[in-house]
Design a protein around this motif. Sequence first.
Motif, PDB file in Angstrom:
ATOM      1  N   ARG A 300       2.838  -5.765   3.738  1.00 39.00           N
ATOM      2  CA  ARG A 300       3.894  -4.455   4.236  1.00 39.00           C
ATOM      3  C   ARG A 300       2.842  -3.815   5.231  1.00 39.00           C
ATOM      4  O   ARG A 300       3.729  -3.558   6.311  1.00 39.00           O
ATOM      5  N   TYR A 301       1.638  -3.603   5.025  1.00 38.68           N
ATOM      6  CA  TYR A 301       0.753  -3.090   6.011  1.00 38.68           C
ATOM      7  C   TYR A 301       0.707  -3.828   7.186  1.00 38.68           C
ATOM      8  O   TYR A 301       0.732  -3.380   8.497  1.00 38.68           O
ATOM      9  N   ARG A 304       3.776  -3.621   9.250  1.00 37.00           N
ATOM     10  CA  ARG A 304       3.906  -2.312   9.785  1.00 37.00           C
ATOM     11  C   ARG A 304       3.284  -2.246  11.253  1.00 37.00           C
ATOM     12  O   ARG A 304       3.382  -1.619  12.240  1.00 37.00           O
TER      13      ARG A 304
END
Length: 628
Positions: A300-301, A304
């Motif tokens: 997810r990081y 993002r």
Amino acid sequence: MRRRTFVATLPALAMAPTLARAQQGTGGGAQGTDGPGQGGAPQPATAKGADLPGHWAAREDRFIRPDVHAGDRPVGASFASRTAVYGMNGAAGTAHPFATQAGIDILRRGGSAVDAAIAMNACLGLLEPTANGIGGDIYAMIWDPKQKKVVGLAGSGASPRGLSLETVRSRAKNGALPPLGAITVSVPGTVDGWWTMHQRYGKLPWASLFEPAIAMAEAGTPVPDIIAYYIRRSMANFAKPGNGVEETANALKTWGINGGKGPQAGQVFRNPDLARTYRAIAQGGRDAFYAGDIARTIDRYFKRIGGWLRYEDLAAHRSEWIEPNRTDYRGTTVHALGANTQGIATLQMLNILEHFDLKGAGFQSALSIHLQAEAKRLAYEDRARFYGDPKFSKVPVEWLISKEYAAERAKLIRPDRILTPVYPGQAPSRGDTTYFSCADKDGMMVSLIQSNFRGMGSGLVADGLGFMFQDRGQLFSLKDGHPNIYAPGKRPFQTIIPGFATRGSDPWMSFGVMGGDMQPQGQTQIIVNRVDYGLEIQSAGDAPRWHHEGSSQSMGEDDPDLGPTGRLRLESGVPIETRKRLAAIGWQLGDPDGGFGRYECVEHRMDGATRVYAAASEMRADGCALAY
């Protein structure tokens, strides 16, 4: 019992909370290259709001006095900082005293040398984040007393499978990848490396190995001078505009106490995010990192921030057991890992030097250093031309480390002048770091090196995880046809290399020298100091070192403005007459810059039927060696 002796015997698990309670209120209490960090400058020595005594600032000029030397020791070499420590049951040496204490505690509890190595590495990820962490890769050589042989482990991660060569080239600057940001991030291999070693050689429960690091991360520990200095340099570097880092808020939240500047020397630092990450790994094993919530957080990081590392890249990673390469140097067998590392450069240098009488040349003489530096230049030409991931390119290892090839290269060296130009050999037809060592009562010895590569790494810290990702991908080549050219799912060239030496059928030294391209140069100097000059393990590391920079074919770490012969840096302890003669030969001499590596070593010896370990630690770092 004197206080110093008592403190040194305290178990690491108990030490962290004790120290934290004793110093509550003294620190900010905020969450917190294999070579030296980059950028920034030494900061004032007294932490804001800290009740600390007056303290010297790192590299303060008034204490750097060429006319003042260390006190006189009654025994040993004049330049030795201490003697080795001795024990019969186990030994360990790391770059931080608390990590060494944790390793000794694990050994006392019946753990193997591998158990101790994992525990110490976990501690160092907290205590020495400028050199290592679970966002980086790992390599190890282990003396297996049952097999009576050295075995090797390669825990190096690959580049993201969704990152193309075209995209990588679009981010290049001056033909090379930038040192920071998501473009340099490859899969971290450390946790799987720990797990793989523990599955074969562990004795204590996996979860117990993380207890010391978790306790210290939660309670906090005072930061030593050198580590504080490099954290602050890294924070200053990450704060520079236009540095290519997609996101720096998480790094500043983790280590940027004191208004984003980082901890002062002696200030208490805590990292509860890393403690939670370690707890998850302790409970869920390697899958917690590569296939569980941590992997999904990482995925997810990077989505993002616009990076490329994905859950699928992590899930596909596996470490591998590999057979070390080796060569004989004047009766000592020196072992080195191949794979995608620079390990065989040490063997190449030693094979070349075997053709010269270094003992006759004299310790710290101009001729001795000249011959060693020339051997380095020849080996590093091959390093830049042929080294790479053997899964993608055929690396002619047997030819490179052969005695026949070394004899050809040695003929190129002249004692009174520098070889120029210098080229790699013609292959026949058919291409900032922490090191530590430990040993246990059963005779197992572990030589382990682990790194985020340059400084603290890429500058990127995934949300809430408390560790930084490596920037190892910077060392990929972008030249068509090069063995180390970037490709998706490929392991980049690695500078981190553990060292190991045996004599006959017995282990002798588990050792290493940290620091980027300094590592083969440093390993060679240790072997030369011991074999040719007869120094014991502590003085062999304390002896003044040289570091040659520059190559006609760079792996990306050299200064592009260096001339054809590069730069030869000498530590201040090298004799003045030696400096004059090297300059007269034609060497471009450089000032000491702290890039001479850091060394740890455990030596195995026998006193009749009794095993005795001797352990040495680096005077250039804030660590220590212990034995029992």
